[in-house]
Write a protein that holds these residues in place. Structure first.
Motif, mmCIF file in Angstrom:
data_model
loop_
_atom_site.group_PDB
_atom_site.id
_atom_site.type_symbol
_atom_site.label_atom_id
_atom_site.label_comp_id
_atom_site.label_asym_id
_atom_site.label_seq_id
_atom_site.Cartn_x
_atom_site.Cartn_y
_atom_site.Cartn_z
ATOM 1 N N UNK A 135 0.828 -1.206 0.000
ATOM 2 C CA UNK A 135 0.000 0.000 0.000
ATOM 3 C C UNK A 135 0.863 1.257 0.000
ATOM 4 N N UNK A 136 0.298 2.312 -0.544
ATOM 5 C CA UNK A 136 0.974 3.608 -0.551
ATOM 6 C C UNK A 136 0.849 4.255 0.820
ATOM 7 N N UNK A 137 1.865 5.044 1.200
ATOM 8 C CA UNK A 137 1.761 5.738 2.493
ATOM 9 C C UNK A 137 0.648 6.783 2.441
ATOM 10 N N UNK A 138 0.040 7.025 3.584
ATOM 11 C CA UNK A 138 -1.030 8.016 3.678
ATOM 12 C C UNK A 138 -0.473 9.403 3.394
ATOM 13 N N UNK A 139 -1.226 10.205 2.674
ATOM 14 C CA UNK A 139 -0.824 11.573 2.346
ATOM 15 C C UNK A 139 -1.686 12.537 3.155
ATOM 16 N N UNK A 140 -1.091 13.592 3.626
ATOM 17 C CA UNK A 140 -1.872 14.622 4.291
ATOM 18 C C UNK A 140 -2.269 15.663 3.255
ATOM 19 N N UNK A 141 -3.455 16.195 3.409
ATOM 20 C CA UNK A 141 -3.938 17.214 2.478
ATOM 21 C C UNK A 141 -3.115 18.489 2.643
ATOM 22 N N UNK A 142 -2.828 19.119 1.531
ATOM 23 C CA UNK A 142 -2.082 20.377 1.546
ATOM 24 C C UNK A 142 -3.084 21.518 1.452
ATOM 25 N N UNK A 143 -2.925 22.510 2.309
ATOM 26 C CA UNK A 143 -3.786 23.689 2.273
ATOM 27 C C UNK A 143 -3.086 24.755 1.430
ATOM 28 N N UNK A 144 -3.602 24.973 0.210
ATOM 29 C CA UNK A 144 -3.018 25.934 -0.716
ATOM 30 C C UNK A 144 -3.639 27.323 -0.583
ATOM 31 N N UNK A 145 -4.586 27.514 0.321
ATOM 32 C CA UNK A 145 -5.342 28.770 0.361
ATOM 33 C C UNK A 145 -4.449 29.993 0.583
ATOM 34 N N UNK A 146 -3.429 29.880 1.397
ATOM 35 C CA UNK A 146 -2.529 31.013 1.622
ATOM 36 C C UNK A 146 -1.756 31.375 0.363
ATOM 37 N N UNK A 147 -1.297 30.367 -0.357
ATOM 38 C CA UNK A 147 -0.569 30.595 -1.607
ATOM 39 C C UNK A 147 -1.474 31.238 -2.645
ATOM 40 N N UNK A 148 -2.679 30.708 -2.784
ATOM 41 C CA UNK A 148 -3.618 31.267 -3.756
ATOM 42 C C UNK A 148 -3.931 32.721 -3.415
ATOM 43 N N UNK A 149 -4.166 33.018 -2.164
ATOM 44 C CA UNK A 149 -4.474 34.400 -1.758
ATOM 45 C C UNK A 149 -3.306 35.336 -2.069
ATOM 46 N N UNK A 150 -2.076 34.845 -1.906
ATOM 47 C CA UNK A 150 -0.894 35.682 -2.134
ATOM 48 C C UNK A 150 -0.687 36.000 -3.612
ATOM 49 N N UNK A 151 -1.009 35.086 -4.513
ATOM 50 C CA UNK A 151 -0.713 35.272 -5.933
ATOM 51 C C UNK A 151 -1.926 35.652 -6.780
ATOM 52 N N UNK A 152 -3.109 35.568 -6.221
ATOM 53 C CA UNK A 152 -4.344 35.724 -6.989
ATOM 54 C C UNK A 152 -4.418 37.022 -7.800
ATOM 55 N N UNK A 153 -3.952 38.131 -7.254
ATOM 56 C CA UNK A 153 -4.064 39.417 -7.959
ATOM 57 C C UNK A 153 -3.259 39.442 -9.258
ATOM 58 N N UNK A 154 -2.205 38.625 -9.350
ATOM 59 C CA UNK A 154 -1.353 38.614 -10.543
ATOM 60 C C UNK A 154 -1.840 37.628 -11.595
#
Length: 135
Positions: free
Chosen positions: A1-20
């Motif tokens: 079996x594959x190791x369990x992956x934790x979900x990545x929270x991209x919301x901070x990254x999206x908020x930082x780059x969204x205007x561009x």
């Protein structure tokens, strides 16, 4: 079996780059033949996305978005559209570089490009755009 992956929270990254992240609209002028044989003008509209990558108004997009465009407009969120022109394109790589005809809106920080050579197969990559005008 594959190791369990934790979900990545991209919301901070999206908020930082969204205007561009921009929406790009295009107009292509096409000759059309009327039923009486006369030639008239028709247009075809296009839509894509891109990103501001320099303070002086360079925008990176896909070459197929602007390949046949006679008119290109770049739309920043909450601002009037800005006309742009294609300054370089590589259809093989599907990349194009646009130059805005007036400055980008105040407060919009350009995005920096990453180094794809520094990535390893299997690493997570985040792609942000405005597909079909959604965004």
């Amino acid at each position: 079996p594959l190791p369990a992956q934790t979900a990545v929270d991209w919301s901070g990254t999206v908020a930082r780059v969204d205007a561009a992240v921009v929406e790009i609209t295009t107009v292509e002028r096409l000759p059309a033949v009327a039923s009486d044989g006369s030639v008239t003008a028709a247009t075809s509209d296009g839509l894509g996305s891109g990103a501001l990558i320099s303070k002086d108004g360079l925008v990176l997009t896909a070459a197929h978005v602007v390949a046949t465009a006679d008119l290109v407009r770049v739309h920043f969120r909450g601002a009037d559209p800005i006309r742009a022109r294609v300054v370089a394109a590589s259809p093989t790589d599907d990349l194009a570089l646009l130059r805005l005809e007036s400055p980008p809106p105040r407060g919009v920080a350009p995005l920096s490009l990453g180094d794809s050579a520094a990535l390893r197969a299997g690493e997570a990559v985040l792609v942000i755009g405005a597909p079909l005008g959604i965004g």
